[in-house]
Design a protein around this motif. Structure first.
Motif, mmCIF file in Angstrom:
data_model
loop_
_atom_site.group_PDB
_atom_site.id
_atom_site.type_symbol
_atom_site.label_atom_id
_atom_site.label_comp_id
_atom_site.label_asym_id
_atom_site.label_seq_id
_atom_site.Cartn_x
_atom_site.Cartn_y
_atom_site.Cartn_z
ATOM 1 N N ILE A 94 -4.935 0.421 6.248
ATOM 2 C CA ILE A 94 -6.017 -0.019 7.133
ATOM 3 C C ILE A 94 -7.035 -0.855 6.365
ATOM 4 O O ILE A 94 -7.555 -1.851 6.870
ATOM 5 C CB ILE A 94 -6.677 1.195 7.815
ATOM 6 C CG1 ILE A 94 -5.715 1.803 8.837
ATOM 7 C CG2 ILE A 94 -7.992 0.809 8.475
ATOM 8 C CD1 ILE A 94 -6.149 3.145 9.381
ATOM 9 N N ILE A 95 -7.313 -0.476 5.136
ATOM 10 C CA ILE A 95 -8.278 -1.216 4.315
ATOM 11 C C ILE A 95 -7.672 -2.525 3.812
ATOM 12 O O ILE A 95 -8.345 -3.559 3.759
ATOM 13 C CB ILE A 95 -8.760 -0.338 3.145
ATOM 14 C CG1 ILE A 95 -9.591 0.821 3.694
ATOM 15 C CG2 ILE A 95 -9.561 -1.154 2.132
ATOM 16 C CD1 ILE A 95 -9.918 1.889 2.683
ATOM 17 N N PHE B 186 -7.988 -7.662 3.936
ATOM 18 C CA PHE B 186 -8.026 -8.369 2.653
ATOM 19 C C PHE B 186 -6.820 -9.301 2.511
ATOM 20 O O PHE B 186 -6.963 -10.440 2.079
ATOM 21 C CB PHE B 186 -8.059 -7.382 1.481
ATOM 22 C CG PHE B 186 -9.388 -6.743 1.294
ATOM 23 C CD1 PHE B 186 -10.445 -7.441 0.739
ATOM 24 C CD2 PHE B 186 -9.598 -5.432 1.690
ATOM 25 C CE1 PHE B 186 -11.686 -6.862 0.564
ATOM 26 C CE2 PHE B 186 -10.840 -4.836 1.533
ATOM 27 C CZ PHE B 186 -11.879 -5.550 0.970
ATOM 28 N N VAL B 187 -5.647 -8.818 2.870
ATOM 29 C CA VAL B 187 -4.440 -9.645 2.760
ATOM 30 C C VAL B 187 -4.544 -10.851 3.692
ATOM 31 O O VAL B 187 -4.256 -11.980 3.302
ATOM 32 C CB VAL B 187 -3.178 -8.812 3.067
ATOM 33 C CG1 VAL B 187 -1.965 -9.689 3.250
ATOM 34 C CG2 VAL B 187 -2.932 -7.793 1.962
ATOM 35 N N LEU B 188 -4.961 -10.619 4.915
ATOM 36 C CA LEU B 188 -5.045 -11.715 5.883
ATOM 37 C C LEU B 188 -6.105 -12.741 5.491
ATOM 38 O O LEU B 188 -5.931 -13.940 5.704
ATOM 39 C CB LEU B 188 -5.320 -11.174 7.284
ATOM 40 C CG LEU B 188 -4.191 -10.334 7.880
ATOM 41 C CD1 LEU B 188 -4.606 -9.786 9.235
ATOM 42 C CD2 LEU B 188 -2.909 -11.130 7.990
ATOM 43 N N SER C 269 0.824 -1.206 0.000
ATOM 44 C CA SER C 269 0.000 0.000 0.000
ATOM 45 C C SER C 269 0.860 1.258 0.000
ATOM 46 O O SER C 269 0.482 2.283 -0.583
ATOM 47 C CB SER C 269 -0.962 0.002 1.184
ATOM 48 O OG SER C 269 -0.266 -0.047 2.408
ATOM 49 N N GLY C 270 2.039 1.190 0.622
ATOM 50 C CA GLY C 270 2.936 2.344 0.606
ATOM 51 C C GLY C 270 3.449 2.665 -0.786
ATOM 52 O O GLY C 270 3.474 3.826 -1.198
ATOM 53 N N VAL C 271 3.840 1.632 -1.517
ATOM 54 C CA VAL C 271 4.316 1.839 -2.887
ATOM 55 C C VAL C 271 3.184 2.338 -3.785
ATOM 56 O O VAL C 271 3.343 3.308 -4.533
ATOM 57 C CB VAL C 271 4.935 0.538 -3.448
ATOM 58 C CG1 VAL C 271 5.221 0.657 -4.934
ATOM 59 C CG2 VAL C 271 6.205 0.179 -2.692
ATOM 60 N N ALA D 182 -2.818 8.898 2.380
ATOM 61 C CA ALA D 182 -3.293 7.864 1.459
ATOM 62 C C ALA D 182 -2.768 6.498 1.867
ATOM 63 O O ALA D 182 -3.495 5.493 1.817
ATOM 64 C CB ALA D 182 -2.848 8.188 0.030
ATOM 65 N N TRP D 183 -1.505 6.434 2.306
ATOM 66 C CA TRP D 183 -0.927 5.164 2.724
ATOM 67 C C TRP D 183 -1.628 4.605 3.951
ATOM 68 O O TRP D 183 -1.981 3.432 3.992
ATOM 69 C CB TRP D 183 0.561 5.339 3.008
ATOM 70 C CG TRP D 183 1.168 4.112 3.608
ATOM 71 C CD1 TRP D 183 1.405 2.926 2.978
ATOM 72 C CD2 TRP D 183 1.576 3.945 4.965
ATOM 73 N NE1 TRP D 183 1.962 2.030 3.867
ATOM 74 C CE2 TRP D 183 2.070 2.634 5.087
ATOM 75 C CE3 TRP D 183 1.578 4.786 6.073
ATOM 76 C CZ2 TRP D 183 2.560 2.142 6.285
ATOM 77 C CZ3 TRP D 183 2.080 4.286 7.258
ATOM 78 C CH2 TRP D 183 2.561 2.979 7.356
#
Length: 91
Positions: free
Chosen positions: A63-64, A68-70, A33-35, A57-58
């Motif tokens: 947080i969103i 989803f990743v987990l 998300s940072g990239v 934005a990061w």
């Protein structure tokens, strides 16, 4: 050696290995998300305020993305095992 353990890391209490997938998900989603938010915020370089816009934005995207990743990780693992050959020798 790529990473040398510092004295602080030597004394730092570690999490249980059972939490490894959560730690991995947090790190992976944070980097991704940072990239992505950095790329999306590039126009702020010309306008000024890049760091402020990018960090907001990061944080929102991280947080969103964490849930989803987990939640997606086990499915992605199963799909990967379907398409990758098991190279372990058969005994």
């Amino acid at each position: 050696m790529l990473f040398r353990r510092s004295r602080v890391a030597h004394y730092m209490r570690k999490l249980s290995s059972g939490l490894g997938h959560f730690v991995y998900g947090m790190i992976q989603s944070g980097i991704t998300s940072g990239v992505a938010s950095g790329i999306a915020s590039l126009n702020a370089l010309e306008e000024g305020g890049f760091f402020t816009r990018w960090s907001k934005a990061w944080l929102i995207s991280w947080i969103i993305m964490v849930p989803f990743v987990l939640l997606a990780a086990p499915l992605i693992r199963r799909l990967t095992l379907l398409v990758v050959a098991d190279d372990a020798p058969r005994v």
